[in-house]
Design a protein around this motif. Structure first.
Motif, PDB file in Angstrom:
ATOM      1  N   PHE A 178      18.104 -32.055  71.649  1.00  0.00           N
ATOM      2  CA  PHE A 178      18.612 -33.150  70.825  1.00  0.00           C
ATOM      3  C   PHE A 178      19.912 -32.724  70.140  1.00  0.00           C
ATOM      4  O   PHE A 178      20.856 -33.524  70.029  1.00  0.00           O
ATOM      5  CB  PHE A 178      17.587 -33.583  69.775  1.00  0.00           C
ATOM      6  N   GLU A 179      19.960 -31.462  69.672  1.00  0.00           N
ATOM      7  CA  GLU A 179      21.199 -30.951  69.073  1.00  0.00           C
ATOM      8  C   GLU A 179      22.340 -31.018  70.088  1.00  0.00           C
ATOM      9  O   GLU A 179      23.479 -31.331  69.741  1.00  0.00           O
ATOM     10  CB  GLU A 179      21.000 -29.509  68.584  1.00  0.00           C
ATOM     11  N   LEU A 180      22.019 -30.725  71.371  1.00  0.00           N
ATOM     12  CA  LEU A 180      23.032 -30.831  72.428  1.00  0.00           C
ATOM     13  C   LEU A 180      23.512 -32.273  72.545  1.00  0.00           C
ATOM     14  O   LEU A 180      24.722 -32.533  72.635  1.00  0.00           O
ATOM     15  CB  LEU A 180      22.435 -30.361  73.761  1.00  0.00           C
ATOM     16  N   ALA A 181      22.566 -33.236  72.566  1.00  0.00           N
ATOM     17  CA  ALA A 181      22.931 -34.650  72.667  1.00  0.00           C
ATOM     18  C   ALA A 181      23.800 -35.074  71.483  1.00  0.00           C
ATOM     19  O   ALA A 181      24.748 -35.852  71.629  1.00  0.00           O
ATOM     20  CB  ALA A 181      21.668 -35.509  72.735  1.00  0.00           C
ATOM     21  N   TRP A 182      23.486 -34.540  70.298  1.00  0.00           N
ATOM     22  CA  TRP A 182      24.264 -34.859  69.098  1.00  0.00           C
ATOM     23  C   TRP A 182      25.685 -34.312  69.211  1.00  0.00           C
ATOM     24  O   TRP A 182      26.667 -35.001  68.891  1.00  0.00           O
ATOM     25  CB  TRP A 182      23.535 -34.279  67.875  1.00  0.00           C
ATOM     26  N   VAL A 183      25.811 -33.073  69.694  1.00  0.00           N
ATOM     27  CA  VAL A 183      27.137 -32.472  69.883  1.00  0.00           C
ATOM     28  C   VAL A 183      27.954 -33.277  70.888  1.00  0.00           C
ATOM     29  O   VAL A 183      29.165 -33.455  70.741  1.00  0.00           O
ATOM     30  CB  VAL A 183      26.994 -30.999  70.346  1.00  0.00           C
ATOM     31  N   LEU A 184      27.262 -33.798  71.909  1.00  0.00           N
ATOM     32  CA  LEU A 184      27.930 -34.616  72.929  1.00  0.00           C
ATOM     33  C   LEU A 184      28.164 -36.053  72.460  1.00  0.00           C
ATOM     34  O   LEU A 184      28.717 -36.864  73.213  1.00  0.00           O
ATOM     35  CB  LEU A 184      27.090 -34.645  74.212  1.00  0.00           C
ATOM     36  N   THR A 185      27.712 -36.385  71.225  1.00  0.00           N
ATOM     37  CA  THR A 185      27.772 -37.742  70.645  1.00  0.00           C
ATOM     38  C   THR A 185      27.088 -38.767  71.548  1.00  0.00           C
ATOM     39  O   THR A 185      27.559 -39.887  71.707  1.00  0.00           O
ATOM     40  CB  THR A 185      29.236 -38.181  70.357  1.00  0.00           C
ATOM     41  N   LYS A 186      25.968 -38.368  72.138  1.00  0.00           N
ATOM     42  CA  LYS A 186      25.198 -39.272  73.005  1.00  0.00           C
ATOM     43  C   LYS A 186      23.752 -39.392  72.539  1.00  0.00           C
ATOM     44  O   LYS A 186      22.889 -39.848  73.286  1.00  0.00           O
ATOM     45  CB  LYS A 186      25.237 -38.755  74.448  1.00  0.00           C
ATOM     46  N   ASP A 187      23.479 -38.975  71.304  1.00  0.00           N
ATOM     47  CA  ASP A 187      22.106 -39.013  70.799  1.00  0.00           C
ATOM     48  C   ASP A 187      21.699 -40.448  70.474  1.00  0.00           C
ATOM     49  O   ASP A 187      22.506 -41.241  69.981  1.00  0.00           O
ATOM     50  CB  ASP A 187      21.957 -38.124  69.570  1.00  0.00           C
ATOM     51  N   THR A 188      20.450 -40.762  70.756  1.00  0.00           N
ATOM     52  CA  THR A 188      19.891 -42.084  70.483  1.00  0.00           C
ATOM     53  C   THR A 188      18.613 -41.924  69.664  1.00  0.00           C
ATOM     54  O   THR A 188      18.111 -40.808  69.490  1.00  0.00           O
ATOM     55  CB  THR A 188      19.553 -42.818  71.789  1.00  0.00           C
ATOM     56  N   LYS A 189      18.073 -43.044  69.197  1.00  0.00           N
ATOM     57  CA  LYS A 189      16.825 -42.980  68.440  1.00  0.00           C
ATOM     58  C   LYS A 189      15.675 -42.496  69.315  1.00  0.00           C
ATOM     59  O   LYS A 189      14.777 -41.802  68.834  1.00  0.00           O
ATOM     60  CB  LYS A 189      16.501 -44.357  67.859  1.00  0.00           C
ATOM     61  N   ASP A 190      15.685 -42.877  70.583  1.00  0.00           N
ATOM     62  CA  ASP A 190      14.626 -42.406  71.485  1.00  0.00           C
ATOM     63  C   ASP A 190      14.658 -40.891  71.598  1.00  0.00           C
ATOM     64  O   ASP A 190      13.612 -40.223  71.545  1.00  0.00           O
ATOM     65  CB  ASP A 190      14.784 -43.043  72.874  1.00  0.00           C
ATOM     66  N   MET A 191      15.863 -40.326  71.773  1.00  0.00           N
ATOM     67  CA  MET A 191      15.993 -38.866  71.860  1.00  0.00           C
ATOM     68  C   MET A 191      15.513 -38.205  70.577  1.00  0.00           C
ATOM     69  O   MET A 191      14.849 -37.164  70.609  1.00  0.00           O
ATOM     70  CB  MET A 191      17.451 -38.475  72.127  1.00  0.00           C
ATOM     71  N   LEU A 192      15.870 -38.811  69.442  1.00  0.00           N
ATOM     72  CA  LEU A 192      15.454 -38.262  68.146  1.00  0.00           C
ATOM     73  C   LEU A 192      13.926 -38.280  68.030  1.00  0.00           C
ATOM     74  O   LEU A 192      13.318 -37.309  67.566  1.00  0.00           O
ATOM     75  CB  LEU A 192      16.082 -39.083  67.020  1.00  0.00           C
ATOM     76  N   TRP A 193      13.300 -39.357  68.471  1.00  0.00           N
ATOM     77  CA  TRP A 193      11.848 -39.463  68.420  1.00  0.00           C
ATOM     78  C   TRP A 193      11.191 -38.420  69.313  1.00  0.00           C
ATOM     79  O   TRP A 193      10.195 -37.795  68.938  1.00  0.00           O
ATOM     80  CB  TRP A 193      11.416 -40.869  68.800  1.00  0.00           C
ATOM     81  N   TRP A 194      11.763 -38.165  70.485  1.00  0.00           N
ATOM     82  CA  TRP A 194      11.207 -37.136  71.380  1.00  0.00           C
ATOM     83  C   TRP A 194      11.327 -35.751  70.752  1.00  0.00           C
ATOM     84  O   TRP A 194      10.434 -34.907  70.907  1.00  0.00           O
ATOM     85  CB  TRP A 194      11.904 -37.182  72.736  1.00  0.00           C
ATOM     86  N   SER A 195      12.442 -35.503  70.061  1.00  0.00           N
ATOM     87  CA  SER A 195      12.591 -34.185  69.405  1.00  0.00           C
ATOM     88  C   SER A 195      11.558 -34.024  68.288  1.00  0.00           C
ATOM     89  O   SER A 195      11.040 -32.933  68.068  1.00  0.00           O
ATOM     90  CB  SER A 195      14.013 -34.021  68.854  1.00  0.00           C
ATOM     91  N   ILE A 196      11.239 -35.122  67.599  1.00  0.00           N
ATOM     92  CA  ILE A 196      10.213 -35.081  66.551  1.00  0.00           C
ATOM     93  C   ILE A 196       8.847 -34.773  67.158  1.00  0.00           C
ATOM     94  O   ILE A 196       8.064 -33.977  66.617  1.00  0.00           O
ATOM     95  CB  ILE A 196      10.181 -36.424  65.784  1.00  0.00           C
ATOM     96  N   ILE A 197       8.544 -35.395  68.312  1.00  0.00           N
ATOM     97  CA  ILE A 197       7.262 -35.137  68.985  1.00  0.00           C
ATOM     98  C   ILE A 197       7.181 -33.673  69.417  1.00  0.00           C
ATOM     99  O   ILE A 197       6.135 -33.023  69.278  1.00  0.00           O
ATOM    100  CB  ILE A 197       7.085 -36.073  70.199  1.00  0.00           C
ATOM    101  N   GLY A 198       8.288 -33.129  69.936  1.00  0.00           N
ATOM    102  CA  GLY A 198       8.312 -31.719  70.345  1.00  0.00           C
ATOM    103  C   GLY A 198       8.025 -30.789  69.182  1.00  0.00           C
ATOM    104  O   GLY A 198       7.269 -29.814  69.310  1.00  0.00           O
ATOM    105  N   LEU A 199       8.629 -31.067  68.022  1.00  0.00           N
ATOM    106  CA  LEU A 199       8.375 -30.260  66.825  1.00  0.00           C
ATOM    107  C   LEU A 199       6.922 -30.422  66.363  1.00  0.00           C
ATOM    108  O   LEU A 199       6.261 -29.436  66.012  1.00  0.00           O
ATOM    109  CB  LEU A 199       9.337 -30.691  65.710  1.00  0.00           C
TER     110      LEU A 199
END
Length: 525
Positions: free
Chosen positions: A161-182
């Motif tokens: 997700f940090e990679l997606a954020w650096v690429l400025t392509k992060d979405t809410k779905d990606m953020l939710w998946w990162s939360i599930i992973g944690l």
């Protein structure tokens, strides 16, 4: 290969290639996979998805695709890793070499001076060799300490997700998946509590950013909208999709605190419900059907009564999601559902690849039916775990073997097929150790790790063995059983299979179990 810049050293390297995406069979791996898939779709990168359950699958997948795989190898000079001789280069030695060459040419150096010069060079050479031996011994010691313990770092889903954020392509779905992973790391007790809290704080900043960014969007009230919120919620598994009573009975935190495997514990639970002023008719029906007036301040009421009964950590920092107006889930709900689908033992659902795809699909908000079926499976799994824990404690099959506790699930035990799976057995092992620590009066046994074994394949005569560290709130979650299992297997020539990515999980021939355990006792004593 260590990567300093994940965007430059990883993503930009694979951006113009066809990628083989090898995904481990755990929830954090699934979430990382979902994020990468979204990034690949965004950048039109072709990929092949290959689920792998262990090292053998990984090796097979590599051999199948080796003709197409390009390994990017840097030359040693580019890596910037010095050799020992570079670190301990002696400038005097170079001067000596040059000086000795000149001496031989001129042949005019007095013999006494040359002898003193040679003695000094020999002493320096001896000193360098001693320093080299000490350096190499220290290196071996550091590597041994590193390899001796197994522990988990930052969630892979969070990293991508940090990679997606650096690429400025992060979405809410990606953020939710990162939360599930944690949350997977918390549910399966892989990381220390302070690590979980610090990672939650990191994720919370991203949640605030996304919520602020979408405040003025027209689709914020759409039926298809997705809202992520920070929750200080109860440590009760699946209670939003269950009855409150069943959730309390089958959540390890409350079940262990009340000791629900005893009559006294059952009575204590009834007193707890009475103290909250909740009628049995309300707590035994589905949570969604409870009176709205009860649900409004339910968390505060439960927390207040829990403090009286010694459950001071009944609430935990987590996140929830709302899909449209109807569906809401906690991150832990998603973890339990995906894990149940991944290791499903239902009839006609024993194909690991099919289970992998179903678990992956359940993480998408477009597949709510799959997610709900996973929640139903998760309920059955939690009930099976709690019943097995109660059975093990009441029948006293947890034995102290000296340096560790040992428990073996016999063939014919109810739900034993479910516990032939690594995630389910590990969860059972952790819950059982917590329950044992709560119930035993032996202070020494409370400080011991636990090894648990269950039948894996009856036809092949194999058992699956899991080892976990001692139960402690301040534990660093480092597991030493991986190296111990290897040493015990080597010393006894036991037939073991160290195939799982988690080295503290192995397969063992049933007839070798006794000598393997004897070797472990000797090794750890």
């Amino acid at each position: 290969m260590f990567i300093a810049d994940i965007k430059k050293d990883f993503y930009e390297v694979v951006a113009n290639q066809r990628v083989a995406l090898l995904v481990a069979a755990d929830i954090d791996g699934l979430c990382a996979c979902k994020i990468l898939q979204a990034l690949f779709h965004c950048d039109q990168i072709q990929y092949t998805l290959v689920p792998v359950t262990g090292w053998q699958d990984l090796s097979t997948a590599f051999l199948e695709h080796k003709e197409q795989i390009k390994l990017l190898i840097k030359e040693d000079d580019d890596l910037g890793v010095p050799t020992y001789d570079d670190i301990f280069r002696d400038e005097d030695e170079e001067e000596e070499g040059e000086g000795s060459g000149n001496e031989s040419d001129e042949g005019s150096e007095p013999s006494g001076k040359r002898r003193r010069f040679d003695e000094g060079a020999i002493e320096r050479r001896i000193e360098r060799q001693r320093a080299k031996r000490q350096w190499e011994a220290r290196r071996r010691e550091i590597l041994f300490d590193y390899e001796q313990y197994e522990y988990h770092g930052t969630s892979a889903a969070m990293m991508f997700f940090e990679l997606a954020w650096v690429l400025t392509k992060d979405t809410k779905d990606m953020l939710w998946w990162s939360i599930i992973g944690l949350t997977d790391q918390w549910v399966h007790d892989k990381i220390p509590h302070m690590k979980y809290v610090s990672d939650i704080a990191t994720v919370q900043r991203h949640v605030s950013r996304h919520n602020h960014r979408n405040e003025d969007e027209e689709n914020s009230l759409s039926i298809d909208c997705m809202r992520i919120s920070f929750e200080y919620d109860l440590r009760l598994a699946l209670y939003h999709h269950w009855s409150l009573y069943e959730s309390i009975c089958n959540s390890y935190y409350t079940a262990c605190s009340f000791k629900l495997w005893t009559l006294k514990g059952q009575k204590k639970l009834q007193e707890f419900l009475a103290d909250m002023g909740l009628p049995l008719r309300q707590v035994k029906q589905k949570f969604k059907s409870m009176d709205v007036t009860i649900k409004e301040n339910l968390r505060d009421v439960i927390e207040e009564s829990s403090n009286k009964y010694g459950m001071k950590d009944i609430r935990i920092q987590t996140f929830g999601v709302h899909f449209g107006f109807k569906n809401s889930f906690l991150a832990s709900d998603m973890v339990h559902a995906a894990a149940a689908l991944l290791e499903s033992t239902e009839r006609d659902e024993n194909d690991p690849t099919d289970n992998f795809i179903k678990a992956l699909d359940s993480l998408s908000r477009s597949n709510l039916d799959r997610l709900l079926s996973g929640i139903d499976l998760a309920k059955k799994k939690l009930i099976a775990i709690q019943q097995t824990v109660a059975s093990c404690i009441c029948t006293n099959i947890i034995l102290s073997q000296g340096p560790f506790l040992y428990c073996y699930l016999m063939e014919g035990t109810p739900d034993v097929k479910l516990f032939s799976k690594p995630l389910a057995l590990t969860l059972l092992c952790k819950y059982l150790l917590k329950a044992f620590v709560q119930s035993t009066r032996n202070k020494r046994c409370k400080l011991l790790p636990l090894i648990m074994a269950a039948p894996k394949d009856v036809e092949k005569g194999t058992v699956i063995v899991v080892g976990i560290p001692p139960e402690s709130e301040t534990s660093d979650k480092k597991n030493f059983f991986g190296r111990a299992f290897e040493k015990a297997a080597e010393s006894t020539s036991s037939r073991t299979l160290h195939d799982h990515f988690d080295t503290s999980i192995i397969e063992l021939k049933s007839e070798d179990r006794s000598k393997f355990l004897d070797a472990l006792i000797t090794l750890l004593s």
